[in-house]
Every structure is written in C-alpha cells, then in structure tokens.
Enzyme design. Structure first.
Site, PDB file in Angstrom:
ATOM      1  N   ALA A  85      -5.070  -4.979   1.385  1.00 37.71           N
ATOM      2  CA  ALA A  85      -6.175  -4.810   0.443  1.00 37.71           C
ATOM      3  C   ALA A  85      -5.789  -3.870  -0.698  1.00 37.71           C
ATOM      4  O   ALA A  85      -6.148  -4.095  -1.853  1.00 37.71           O
ATOM      5  CB  ALA A  85      -7.416  -4.295   1.173  1.00 37.71           C
ATOM      6  N   TYR A  86      -5.061  -2.809  -0.369  1.00 34.53           N
ATOM      7  CA  TYR A  86      -4.604  -1.884  -1.409  1.00 34.53           C
ATOM      8  C   TYR A  86      -3.657  -2.587  -2.379  1.00 34.53           C
ATOM      9  O   TYR A  86      -3.843  -2.534  -3.605  1.00 34.53           O
ATOM     10  CB  TYR A  86      -3.904  -0.685  -0.770  1.00 34.53           C
ATOM     11  CG  TYR A  86      -3.313   0.278  -1.778  1.00 34.53           C
ATOM     12  CD1 TYR A  86      -4.115   1.249  -2.365  1.00 34.53           C
ATOM     13  CD2 TYR A  86      -1.974   0.213  -2.149  1.00 34.53           C
ATOM     14  CE1 TYR A  86      -3.585   2.142  -3.305  1.00 34.53           C
ATOM     15  CE2 TYR A  86      -1.442   1.093  -3.075  1.00 34.53           C
ATOM     16  CZ  TYR A  86      -2.255   2.048  -3.655  1.00 34.53           C
ATOM     17  OH  TYR A  86      -1.728   2.910  -4.587  1.00 34.53           O
ATOM     18  N   SER A  87      -2.635  -3.253  -1.847  1.00 30.74           N
ATOM     19  CA  SER A  87      -1.630  -3.878  -2.700  1.00 30.74           C
ATOM     20  C   SER A  87      -2.242  -4.951  -3.584  1.00 30.74           C
ATOM     21  O   SER A  87      -1.944  -5.034  -4.786  1.00 30.74           O
ATOM     22  CB  SER A  87      -0.506  -4.478  -1.840  1.00 30.74           C
ATOM     23  OG  SER A  87       0.143  -3.483  -1.077  1.00 30.74           O
ATOM     24  N   LYS A 111      -4.572  -3.442  -6.322  1.00 34.97           N
ATOM     25  CA  LYS A 111      -3.791  -2.833  -7.399  1.00 34.97           C
ATOM     26  C   LYS A 111      -3.130  -3.907  -8.266  1.00 34.97           C
ATOM     27  O   LYS A 111      -3.001  -3.747  -9.491  1.00 34.97           O
ATOM     28  CB  LYS A 111      -2.739  -1.889  -6.818  1.00 34.97           C
ATOM     29  CG  LYS A 111      -3.299  -0.563  -6.327  1.00 34.97           C
ATOM     30  CD  LYS A 111      -3.756   0.324  -7.480  1.00 34.97           C
ATOM     31  CE  LYS A 111      -4.056   1.747  -7.023  1.00 34.97           C
ATOM     32  NZ  LYS A 111      -4.390   2.653  -8.146  1.00 34.97           N
ATOM     33  N   ASP A 142       0.474   0.905  -9.360  1.00 38.49           N
ATOM     34  CA  ASP A 142       1.344   1.329  -8.265  1.00 38.49           C
ATOM     35  C   ASP A 142       2.469   0.308  -8.213  1.00 38.49           C
ATOM     36  O   ASP A 142       2.234  -0.883  -8.463  1.00 38.49           O
ATOM     37  CB  ASP A 142       0.585   1.336  -6.929  1.00 38.49           C
ATOM     38  CG  ASP A 142       1.313   2.089  -5.823  1.00 38.49           C
ATOM     39  OD1 ASP A 142       2.513   1.828  -5.625  1.00 38.49           O
ATOM     40  OD2 ASP A 142       0.677   2.917  -5.140  1.00 38.49           O
TER      41      ASP A 142
END
Length: 244
Positions: free
Chosen positions: A152-154, A157, A140
């Site tokens: 947490a997502y960033s 990824k 991403d």
C-alpha cells in the site's frame, strides 16, 4: 524581494522540520501543518522565529478529513495574504503485507499519499497561480522500486509521483510541479528494512551510506526557489540506490 510563503504538510519533525529550517534560512515565511506533533511543532516554530526571524503559522489537522485542505489554504490566505509554495511531505510508513492487507489500511495510505495531496493542490491552486508558485511532493524511491511487505505504501507513493507529473501539465504554465524521491535520509522509526539489516540495505547503494534530512531539504529548496524552468521532474536523492 518579498519573502516567499511556503506550506509544508507534516512539517513539525524529521524531514519536514529540516525543510522548515532550510527554507527559513533562505528567508521564507512558513505554514507548518502537523497532526499529532503539537509540542514538536511549537518548539520548532520558536526556534525558527528566534534564529531567522521568520513568521511561522502552525496548522493542526487530519489530512484524511475532507475539510482539512480548504481549511489549511484559507488559513494561509488569511494570515499571509497568499501562498508561493506547497510541499506535500506528510507520510505514513507502516507494513501492509499482501496476504493481510485490509481496505482500511489501503484507504489510509491512499488518503495520506494521494487523495490529500490532490485536493490540497486543488485548494491551493488559485493562490499559487496568482503568484506563479509551485508544488513539491515528497515521494520515495520505493515508488519505483516497490518494497516487499509494503504494497500500500509503495503503490500510493507511485500514485503521488504520477499525480505530480499530471499536475505539471494541468497547472502549467503558471504553476510548476515537481517531486523529490529520497532514499535513506532517516530510517523509519523502530523498523528495519524488510529484506535484511540496515548495513545490507546500504551495501546496495552506490555511496554505501545513508543521507541526511538536510540533503532532502536542500533538494526541496532548490525546486521551490531556484529552478524556474523545471517542472514535471522527479529529483532522486538516494545515494545511488536506484542503480541496484
């Protein structure tokens, strides 16, 4: 040429389904993993078999279960006799504000985006090495442009991007490993950008429009099938979002 066998995690819907269609149109046989999307997976498999005549193996499973990676690869070996490509596409996109981030939220994100790809790659490595296959991870642009409110997502990824580059060294020369980093190919379901509306987000993109799942699918197919001298690369498909 013998048809390539490709395993796609999260392959039943959205970008995963677009990749499945693109690869089937290119003559590939498919193993499609899904967690909850059984009905969508079955409809997609029927469509692909009818339109392109590809063999499709449906593989349910929770990637947070430590036994799932081995089970998926063993199923591919039993059904197809080998594996040529692995696509780490399964993903989870939910907010995780810094102030309220919990260990459970962190472990879920890390598990889906980093731990599962690591151990699925490890399980697949003998089959991929035997066929000089390759791995593609869906990352991403937020791995390099962290998204406020989605720590947490960033970060997970970003870990997947680092893992893919490390694996390119570990698994070469027999196995290639690359990434695709989408910008907006499909908006997150029911979620607007945290820093404004969708039009505002697209205004900070050079092409000032969203892409499509097919844009991502074609990039993945290129790395899987048409890029024998490309490894350790992150192919950004974001309409110029990374310029801002």
């Amino acid at each position: 040429m013998e048809a390539k066998v490709i395993l796609i995690t999260g392959g039943a819907r959205r970008v995963g389904a677009a990749m499945a269609r693109e690869l089937a149109a290119r003559g590939c046989q498919l193993a499609l993993h899904y967690r909850h999307s059984a009905a969508e997976a079955e409809r997609l498999a029927q469509e692909i078999r009818a339109q392109w005549g590809s063999s499709v193996l449906l593989l349910p499973g929770d990637l947070l279960d430590p036994q799932t990676p081995t089970r998926l690869i063993e199923a591919c070996q039993e059904h197809f006799g080998g594996l040529d490509g692995l696509v780490h596409n399964a993903s989870l996109f939910v907010p995780s504000p810094w102030e309220t981030l919990t260990l459970a939220q962190w472990e879920e994100m890390e598990g889906i985006h980093l731990r599962a790809p690591l151990f699925l790659s490890q399980a697949a490595w003998p089959l991929l090495r035997a066929r000089r296959g390759n791995i593609v991870s869906l990352v991403d642009v937020q791995a390099e442009l962290p998204l406020r409110g989605h720590l947490a997502y960033s970060v997970s990824k970003a870990g997947l991007l680092a893992l893919s580059r490390a694996l390119a060294k570990e698994l070469g020369p027999e196995v290639r490993v690359n990434c695709v980093s989408p910008g907006v190919a499909l908006w997150a379901e029911g979620i607007d950008p945290p820093d404004g509306d969708r039009a505002g987000y697209l205004s900070r993109t050079a092409l000032q429009r969203e892409g499509t799942p097919e844009d991502i699918a074609k990039a993945v197919a290129y790395l899987l099938l048409d890029a024998p001298y490309v490894t350790g690369h992150n192919l950004v498909v974001d309409g110029g979002r990374m310029l801002y």
